[in-house]
Design a protein around this motif. Structure first.
Motif, PDB file in Angstrom:
ATOM      1  N   ILE A  43      -2.728 105.659 101.245  1.00  0.00           N
ATOM      2  CA  ILE A  43      -2.008 104.469 100.803  1.00  0.00           C
ATOM      3  C   ILE A  43      -1.008 104.068 101.883  1.00  0.00           C
ATOM      4  CG2 ILE A  43      -0.440 103.517  99.079  1.00  0.00           C
ATOM      5  CD1 ILE A  43      -1.683 105.395  97.043  1.00  0.00           C
ATOM      6  N   LEU A  44      -1.004 102.798 102.228  1.00  0.00           N
ATOM      7  CA  LEU A  44      -0.069 102.245 103.205  1.00  0.00           C
ATOM      8  C   LEU A  44       0.877 101.294 102.478  1.00  0.00           C
ATOM      9  CD1 LEU A  44      -3.039 102.687 104.610  1.00  0.00           C
ATOM     10  CD2 LEU A  44      -1.898 101.676 106.583  1.00  0.00           C
ATOM     11  N   VAL A  45       2.149 101.333 102.829  1.00  0.00           N
ATOM     12  CA  VAL A  45       3.176 100.552 102.139  1.00  0.00           C
ATOM     13  C   VAL A  45       3.985  99.767 103.159  1.00  0.00           C
ATOM     14  CG1 VAL A  45       5.116 100.614 100.536  1.00  0.00           C
ATOM     15  CG2 VAL A  45       3.333 102.369 100.382  1.00  0.00           C
ATOM     16  N   THR A  46       4.249  98.502 102.859  1.00  0.00           N
ATOM     17  CA  THR A  46       5.109  97.680 103.703  1.00  0.00           C
ATOM     18  C   THR A  46       5.966  96.787 102.833  1.00  0.00           C
ATOM     19  OG1 THR A  46       5.149  96.122 105.579  1.00  0.00           O
ATOM     20  CG2 THR A  46       3.400  95.811 103.946  1.00  0.00           C
ATOM     21  N   THR A  47       7.098  96.353 103.363  1.00  0.00           N
ATOM     22  CA  THR A  47       7.987  95.464 102.619  1.00  0.00           C
ATOM     23  C   THR A  47       8.585  94.436 103.558  1.00  0.00           C
ATOM     24  OG1 THR A  47       9.935  95.375 101.165  1.00  0.00           O
ATOM     25  CG2 THR A  47       9.954  97.034 102.911  1.00  0.00           C
ATOM     26  N   ASP A  48       8.789  93.212 103.049  1.00  0.00           N
ATOM     27  CA  ASP A  48       9.316  92.121 103.877  1.00  0.00           C
ATOM     28  C   ASP A  48      10.222  91.221 103.052  1.00  0.00           C
ATOM     29  OD1 ASP A  48       8.730  91.490 106.747  1.00  0.00           O
ATOM     30  OD2 ASP A  48       6.717  92.079 106.123  1.00  0.00           O
ATOM     31  N   PHE A  49      11.392  90.894 103.603  1.00  0.00           N
ATOM     32  CA  PHE A  49      12.280  89.900 103.017  1.00  0.00           C
ATOM     33  C   PHE A  49      11.865  88.499 103.438  1.00  0.00           C
ATOM     34  CE2 PHE A  49      15.951  92.958 102.400  1.00  0.00           C
ATOM     35  CZ  PHE A  49      16.099  92.705 101.057  1.00  0.00           C
ATOM     36  N   SER A  50      12.056  87.528 102.552  1.00  0.00           N
ATOM     37  CA  SER A  50      12.038  86.105 102.890  1.00  0.00           C
ATOM     38  C   SER A  50      13.358  85.533 102.393  1.00  0.00           C
ATOM     39  CB  SER A  50      10.855  85.384 102.224  1.00  0.00           C
ATOM     40  OG  SER A  50       9.629  85.768 102.812  1.00  0.00           O
ATOM     41  N   ALA A  87      -2.153  96.122  95.984  1.00  0.00           N
ATOM     42  CA  ALA A  87      -1.267  95.493  95.009  1.00  0.00           C
ATOM     43  C   ALA A  87      -0.040  94.950  95.718  1.00  0.00           C
ATOM     44  CB  ALA A  87      -0.845  96.480  93.924  1.00  0.00           C
ATOM     45  N   ALA A  88       0.556  93.913  95.116  1.00  0.00           N
ATOM     46  CA  ALA A  88       1.803  93.334  95.616  1.00  0.00           C
ATOM     47  C   ALA A  88       2.864  93.409  94.522  1.00  0.00           C
ATOM     48  CB  ALA A  88       1.580  91.883  96.033  1.00  0.00           C
ATOM     49  N   PHE A  89       4.123  93.541  94.929  1.00  0.00           N
ATOM     50  CA  PHE A  89       5.261  93.562  94.017  1.00  0.00           C
ATOM     51  C   PHE A  89       6.304  92.580  94.554  1.00  0.00           C
ATOM     52  CE2 PHE A  89       3.044  97.511  93.655  1.00  0.00           C
ATOM     53  CZ  PHE A  89       3.054  97.787  92.289  1.00  0.00           C
ATOM     54  N   VAL A 144       6.732  93.649  98.365  1.00  0.00           N
ATOM     55  CA  VAL A 144       6.259  95.001  98.682  1.00  0.00           C
ATOM     56  C   VAL A 144       4.748  94.996  98.522  1.00  0.00           C
ATOM     57  CG1 VAL A 144       6.322  97.438  98.058  1.00  0.00           C
ATOM     58  CG2 VAL A 144       8.405  96.057  97.907  1.00  0.00           C
ATOM     59  N   LEU A 145       4.050  95.497  99.528  1.00  0.00           N
ATOM     60  CA  LEU A 145       2.587  95.517  99.489  1.00  0.00           C
ATOM     61  C   LEU A 145       2.074  96.925  99.692  1.00  0.00           C
ATOM     62  CD1 LEU A 145       1.981  92.245 101.401  1.00  0.00           C
ATOM     63  CD2 LEU A 145       0.711  92.862  99.365  1.00  0.00           C
ATOM     64  N   LEU A 146       1.095  97.287  98.886  1.00  0.00           N
ATOM     65  CA  LEU A 146       0.390  98.552  99.052  1.00  0.00           C
ATOM     66  C   LEU A 146      -1.032  98.248  99.473  1.00  0.00           C
ATOM     67  CD1 LEU A 146       2.811  99.308  97.126  1.00  0.00           C
ATOM     68  CD2 LEU A 146       1.333 101.132  96.254  1.00  0.00           C
ATOM     69  N   GLY A 147      -1.507  99.002 100.445  1.00  0.00           N
ATOM     70  CA  GLY A 147      -2.880  98.875 100.899  1.00  0.00           C
ATOM     71  C   GLY A 147      -3.511 100.242 101.020  1.00  0.00           C
TER      72      GLY A 147
END
Length: 325
Positions: A43-50, A87-89, A144-147
């Motif tokens: 599982i890969l996880v990333t997060t980004d602000f806008s 999935a996205a959060f 937040v995105l999980l891949g």
């Protein structure tokens, strides 16, 4: 945000996000989402602000573009590592009272429409998140995105090797050139729709290319901060240098029509193309899924990064985006 406003917003998001997914066993409605990763995958996880005022302006960017870009930023990170979205959060903080005005409700609906259209197009379930009242007048969104990727197959920045060839997907500088035009005449873009003609407003994450590159590339990074800056990130992580051929750079037509096409291509940022390396003996195709692949240089043993053009080599300074905190 009043409870009724927050509950109504959550219900609106839940209705838009309701669809089945093989990886999301339980989505919006409980305290946690329940995911089922594919067998034999990491599982890969990333997060980004806008952040309003930093990444977008309500008086410049259509709401549908803000929603699209919010998700696209994270999807591009997954693409750079060859991952498939699971999935996205979404966490969304809105100024108090925004949802009580017709203009505010239209903005929220447009934002969700843009985000969910890209989610549907890329098979990315929206599985949860949070809502809150913003502390001021600016809108804050965090994705937040999980891949997932087959175990041990993910692409990294740190694995380029001297002698590798250097490639990019697509074309460079279009997002920067369009942003320049947007800043000059934002009213021209109020009715912009999601298509390839708008590389800044509606960037396309290269997910299919990233997944294909797991079997071809030795290292990769997405071009969010500009070629000059992201190439330095890759070289620093891999402890190598690079030589870039200025004449080989695939420059986007919008940048070509500007006064400074090479500057847009090297330093503009937000192209969300993939920069990757591959063995010189690898059979890298000229395109993947219709997206052109261009060789732009080579990885070197020296730690320097140089740009060649007109018969001369000069140091390539990292002049793209740098976060100031």
């Amino acid at each position: 945000m009043a409870n009724t406003g927050e509950l109504a917003l959550i219900q609106q998001i839940r209705q838009r996000a309701a669809h089945r997914s093989g990886t999301v066993r339980l989505g919006i409605g409980d305290d946690c989402a329940v995911l089922r990763p594919p067998t034999g995958h990491d599982i890969l996880v990333t997060t980004d602000f806008s952040l309003e005022g930093r990444h977008f302006r309500r008086d410049w960017h259509p709401a549908v573009s803000v929603g699209h870009r919010c998700l696209a930023r994270g999807l591009s990170d997954l693409a750079a590592m060859g991952a498939k979205p699971m999935a996205a959060f979404l966490s969304l903080a809105l100024p108090e009272g925004l949802s009580k005005t017709a203009t505010g409700r239209r903005w929220i609906q447009g934002f969700l429409a843009g985000l969910m259209a890209l989610a549907d197009a890329t098979g990315t379930p929206l599985a949860g998140g949070d809502t809150a009242a913003a502390p001021g007048e600016a809108i804050l969104a965090d994705i937040v995105l999980l891949g997932s990727a087959p175990r041990g197959s993910e692409l990294r920045r740190s694995t380029a090797r001297p002698g590798d060839s250097l490639y990019v997907t697509g074309a460079l500088g279009g997002a920067s050139a369009e942003f320049q035009a947007l800043a000059a005449r934002p009213q021209r873009f109020r009715r912009a729709i999601a298509d390839a003609a708008h590389p800044h407003l509606f960037p396309i994450p290269r997910l299919a290319a990233g997944q294909r590159l797991r079997r071809l590339a030795t290292a990769a990074i997405d071009l969010s901060d500009g070629l000059s800056t992201d190439l330095r990130h890759l070289c620093e992580e891999s402890a190598v240098g690079a030589a870039v051929d200025a004449a080989a750079l695939p420059i986007h037509p919008l940048a070509q029509a500007s006064a400074s096409p090479l500057d847009h291509a090297l330093n503009g940022g937000e192209d969300y193309e993939l920069l990757f390396t591959a063995s010189p003996t690898a059979r890298v195709p000229k395109q993947i899924g219709g997206i052109p692949i261009t060789r732009i240089g080579q990885i070197t043993r020296s730690r320097g990064i140089f740009l060649s053009g007109n018969g001369e080599d000069e140091p390539l300074r990292a002049a793209g985006w740098e976060h100031r905190i």
